[in-house]
Design a protein around this motif. Structure first.
Motif, PDB file in Angstrom:
ATOM      1  N   LYS A   1       0.630  -0.829  -0.176  1.00  0.00           N
ATOM      2  CA  LYS A   1       0.430  -0.458  -0.027  1.00  0.00           C
ATOM      3  C   LYS A   1       0.589   0.977  -0.250  1.00  0.00           C
ATOM      4  CE  LYS A   1      -4.066  -2.067   2.323  1.00  0.00           C
ATOM      5  NZ  LYS A   1      -4.570  -2.106   3.827  1.00  0.00           N
ATOM      6  N   ASP A   2       0.340   2.101  -0.778  1.00  0.00           N
ATOM      7  CA  ASP A   2       1.556   3.381  -0.444  1.00  0.00           C
ATOM      8  C   ASP A   2       0.447   4.070   0.423  1.00  0.00           C
ATOM      9  OD1 ASP A   2      -0.962   5.390  -1.936  1.00  0.00           O
ATOM     10  OD2 ASP A   2      -0.757   4.642  -3.784  1.00  0.00           O
ATOM     11  N   VAL A   3       1.268   5.899   0.679  1.00  0.00           N
ATOM     12  CA  VAL A   3       0.930   7.010   2.180  1.00  0.00           C
ATOM     13  C   VAL A   3      -0.219   7.224   1.996  1.00  0.00           C
ATOM     14  CG1 VAL A   3       2.127   8.601   2.391  1.00  0.00           C
ATOM     15  CG2 VAL A   3       3.470   7.018   2.175  1.00  0.00           C
ATOM     16  N   SER A   4      -1.253   7.260   0.812  1.00  0.00           N
ATOM     17  CA  SER A   4      -2.411   7.628   0.018  1.00  0.00           C
ATOM     18  C   SER A   4      -3.357   7.224   0.987  1.00  0.00           C
ATOM     19  CB  SER A   4      -2.687   7.885  -0.578  1.00  0.00           C
ATOM     20  OG  SER A   4      -2.615   6.924  -1.718  1.00  0.00           O
ATOM     21  N   GLU A   5      -3.370   5.814   1.368  1.00  0.00           N
ATOM     22  CA  GLU A   5      -4.553   4.837   1.774  1.00  0.00           C
ATOM     23  C   GLU A   5      -4.016   5.175   3.299  1.00  0.00           C
ATOM     24  OE1 GLU A   5      -4.836   1.455   0.069  1.00  0.00           O
ATOM     25  OE2 GLU A   5      -2.944   1.421  -1.347  1.00  0.00           O
ATOM     26  N   PHE A   6      -2.884   5.623   3.911  1.00  0.00           N
ATOM     27  CA  PHE A   6      -2.900   5.951   4.985  1.00  0.00           C
ATOM     28  C   PHE A   6      -3.560   7.100   5.613  1.00  0.00           C
ATOM     29  CE2 PHE A   6      -0.902   1.735   5.493  1.00  0.00           C
ATOM     30  CZ  PHE A   6      -1.506   1.332   5.686  1.00  0.00           C
ATOM     31  N   CYS A   7      -3.890   8.358   4.297  1.00  0.00           N
ATOM     32  CA  CYS A   7      -4.146   9.870   4.723  1.00  0.00           C
ATOM     33  C   CYS A   7      -5.416   9.849   4.651  1.00  0.00           C
ATOM     34  CB  CYS A   7      -3.839  10.065   3.749  1.00  0.00           C
ATOM     35  SG  CYS A   7      -1.880  10.351   3.730  1.00  0.00           S
TER      36      CYS A   7
ATOM     37  N   LYS B   1      -5.537  15.733  -8.216  1.00  0.00           N
ATOM     38  CA  LYS B   1      -4.552  14.200  -8.023  1.00  0.00           C
ATOM     39  C   LYS B   1      -3.553  14.586  -6.878  1.00  0.00           C
ATOM     40  CE  LYS B   1      -4.693  13.198 -13.158  1.00  0.00           C
ATOM     41  NZ  LYS B   1      -3.934  13.405 -14.249  1.00  0.00           N
ATOM     42  N   GLN B   2      -3.549  13.775  -6.301  1.00  0.00           N
ATOM     43  CA  GLN B   2      -2.414  14.284  -5.291  1.00  0.00           C
ATOM     44  C   GLN B   2      -0.915  14.577  -5.786  1.00  0.00           C
ATOM     45  OE1 GLN B   2       0.345  12.918  -4.089  1.00  0.00           O
ATOM     46  NE2 GLN B   2       1.505  11.222  -5.519  1.00  0.00           N
ATOM     47  N   GLN B   3      -0.680  14.722  -6.833  1.00  0.00           N
ATOM     48  CA  GLN B   3       0.730  15.087  -7.459  1.00  0.00           C
ATOM     49  C   GLN B   3       0.052  16.856  -7.253  1.00  0.00           C
ATOM     50  OE1 GLN B   3      -1.242  12.762  -8.588  1.00  0.00           O
ATOM     51  NE2 GLN B   3      -0.218  11.163 -10.124  1.00  0.00           N
ATOM     52  N   ASP B   4      -0.743  16.758  -8.036  1.00  0.00           N
ATOM     53  CA  ASP B   4      -1.226  18.996  -7.767  1.00  0.00           C
ATOM     54  C   ASP B   4      -0.922  19.024  -6.540  1.00  0.00           C
ATOM     55  OD1 ASP B   4      -1.622  18.204 -10.397  1.00  0.00           O
ATOM     56  OD2 ASP B   4      -2.949  17.796 -10.987  1.00  0.00           O
ATOM     57  N   CYS B   5      -1.441  18.655  -4.956  1.00  0.00           N
ATOM     58  CA  CYS B   5      -1.476  19.211  -4.283  1.00  0.00           C
ATOM     59  C   CYS B   5       0.025  20.084  -3.474  1.00  0.00           C
ATOM     60  CB  CYS B   5      -2.464  17.979  -3.765  1.00  0.00           C
ATOM     61  SG  CYS B   5      -4.300  18.030  -4.162  1.00  0.00           S
ATOM     62  N   GLY B   6      -0.291  20.464  -2.404  1.00  0.00           N
ATOM     63  CA  GLY B   6       0.929  20.321  -1.345  1.00  0.00           C
ATOM     64  C   GLY B   6       0.231  20.739  -0.393  1.00  0.00           C
ATOM     65  N   LEU B   7       1.073  20.487   0.867  1.00  0.00           N
ATOM     66  CA  LEU B   7       1.096  20.087   2.058  1.00  0.00           C
ATOM     67  C   LEU B   7       1.969  21.595   2.632  1.00  0.00           C
ATOM     68  CD1 LEU B   7       1.027  16.260   2.853  1.00  0.00           C
ATOM     69  CD2 LEU B   7      -1.026  17.561   2.329  1.00  0.00           C
TER      70      LEU B   7
ATOM     71  N   SER C   1       5.556  11.512  -2.770  1.00  0.00           N
ATOM     72  CA  SER C   1       6.553  11.743  -3.945  1.00  0.00           C
ATOM     73  C   SER C   1       6.689  10.730  -4.848  1.00  0.00           C
ATOM     74  CB  SER C   1       8.500  11.885  -3.465  1.00  0.00           C
ATOM     75  OG  SER C   1       8.601  10.375  -2.608  1.00  0.00           O
ATOM     76  N   GLY C   2       6.410   9.632  -4.642  1.00  0.00           N
ATOM     77  CA  GLY C   2       5.428   8.001  -5.198  1.00  0.00           C
ATOM     78  C   GLY C   2       5.061   7.310  -4.442  1.00  0.00           C
ATOM     79  N   GLU C   3       4.654   5.890  -5.320  1.00  0.00           N
ATOM     80  CA  GLU C   3       4.336   4.507  -4.742  1.00  0.00           C
ATOM     81  C   GLU C   3       5.426   4.141  -3.557  1.00  0.00           C
ATOM     82  OE1 GLU C   3       5.724   1.415  -7.762  1.00  0.00           O
ATOM     83  OE2 GLU C   3       3.251   2.119  -7.486  1.00  0.00           O
ATOM     84  N   ASN C   4       6.723   4.126  -3.526  1.00  0.00           N
ATOM     85  CA  ASN C   4       7.890   3.613  -3.080  1.00  0.00           C
ATOM     86  C   ASN C   4       8.269   4.855  -1.199  1.00  0.00           C
ATOM     87  OD1 ASN C   4       8.053   1.626  -4.380  1.00  0.00           O
ATOM     88  ND2 ASN C   4       9.268   2.881  -5.388  1.00  0.00           N
ATOM     89  N   ALA C   5       7.064   6.252  -1.340  1.00  0.00           N
ATOM     90  CA  ALA C   5       7.580   6.680  -0.718  1.00  0.00           C
ATOM     91  C   ALA C   5       7.019   6.424   0.913  1.00  0.00           C
ATOM     92  CB  ALA C   5       7.045   8.003  -0.227  1.00  0.00           C
TER      93      ALA C   5
END
Length: 358
Positions: free
Chosen positions: A143-149, A170-176, A205-209
């Motif tokens: 699972k990637d980070v997004s599944e725990f957000c 898209k998550q790639q366009d967002c900023g935190l 940054s990607g699926e391996n983050a």
């Protein structure tokens, strides 16, 4: 000394026995033949610059211990060495008369409670972990980070992925941006909020983050939403995921398939040998001998065949361990073997082997 060299100098072998399931009387049609033995180094090699304490073949199912190492382990009441020394004549392939000097009863002590029963305790603990892995199932892709957000929207918590999908983002366009005094809680922004061009790094940054990432956010704009990253949960998940797939890679697949066919949620062969050790520890306290050949074969093979539930086996093992502590407390076994015995035996064996009496 190497395994191959020892096979060419078989006069150096002091003891050679069939070991494992066939020595225990627990063999099944698929059982391999394991060999264990004791050897003595040639005199010139002993006096040289190197010392070889153990040799084995490539598959490690034939293992030989140099006499010094054998006695060292025997003095510690190592179960494998006590079993090897106590192996019945029917399973002995070669035996030098000098081995008659080493008697099992001279080494048995209360240490066996820790070495036999203590080892069984360790195996039970491993069985618990193995039970967990057998009942786990992880897909090949982590699972990637997004599944725990999660984001807070409309007075409720929504998974980040669902919220992004609902809002066509898209998550790639967002900023935190981090929020002071709120651990793992972030303000989330999107370029659509800004009148000027705004470019952000993305939530991760990607699926391996392994973590979220922060972006530089222009001032004066309220966040689109508040997001929380369950970092602790993600860390535990990643650890369990890695451990599971390492287990899959290293497990004995034939044994795993055997347990799967039985419907057993534990390693049945592993548990069989755990109870064998427990029973042997009891016998040492009661009878002061190591009984390698198992007359409790039927009970032990029932465990191997998965006839008991995992919980029932744990309950039986716990009771056995409790009873065993009482047995050893009452036993007149010494606290440990005579510390001078192994040294004296080693000297005598070397002297008589290297300089045989005329």
């Amino acid at each position: 000394m190497t395994f191959e060299a020892l096979q060419q100098q078989r006069n150096c072998i002091l003891l050679e026995c069939i070991s494992g399931s066939k020595a225990y009387n627990l063999q099944v049609p698929t059982s391999d033949t394991d060999i264990k033995g004791v050897f003595i180094l040639p005199q010139r090699e002993l006096y040289g610059m190197t010392y070889t304490d153990q040799v084995s073949n490539a598959t490690n199912d034939e293992v030989y211990f140099e006499i010094k190492r054998f006695l060292e382990l025997l003095e510690k009441n190592n179960p494998n060495m006590l079993e090897l020394l106590s192996t019945g004549a029917g399973s002995q392939l070669q035996r030098h008369p000098l081995m008659d000097l080493i008697r099992p009863q001279d080494f048995l002590s209360r240490l066996c409670l820790d070495t036999f029963a203590g080892y069984a305790k360790t195996q039970i603990k491993k069985a618990r972990g193995l039970n967990k892995k057998i009942n786990q199932s992880y897909p090949a892709t982590r699972k990637d980070v997004s599944e725990f957000c999660y984001v807070v929207a409309g007075g409720r918590s929504i998974p980040l992925a669902a919220w992004l999908h609902e809002n066509n983002l898209k998550q790639q366009d967002c900023g935190l941006a981090g929020i002071d005094h709120f651990r793992d809680v972030y303000a989330l922004y999107h370029p659509v909020q800004f009148s000027t061009v705004a470019t952000f790094k993305g939530i991760f940054s990607g699926e391996n983050a392994n973590d979220v990432q922060l972006s530089t956010i222009p001032k004066g704009v309220d966040p689109l939403v508040i997001m929380q990253f369950n970092k602790d949960g993600y860390t535990v998940y990643c650890k369990d995921f890695a451990a599971y797939w390492q287990w899959v890679t290293l497990r004995n697949d034939a044994r795993y398939q055997h347990n799967k066919e039985l419907g057993a949620d534990y390693d049945s062969k592993h548990m069989m040998h755990t109870f064998r050790l427990l029973n042997m520890a009891e016998e040492i306290a009661l009878h002061k001998e190591v009984r390698v050949y198992r007359h409790d074969r039927d009970f032990l093979l029932r465990i191997r065949n998965g006839e008991f539930t995992y919980d029932a086996l744990l309950e039986m093992a716990t009771q056995k361990l409790h009873n065993m502590e009482q047995l050893y407390a009452k036993s007149d076994l010494p606290e440990h073997p005579d510390p001078q015995l192994a040294a004296a035996l080693l000297i005598r064996i070397r002297e008589e082997y290297y300089v045989p009496k005329k």
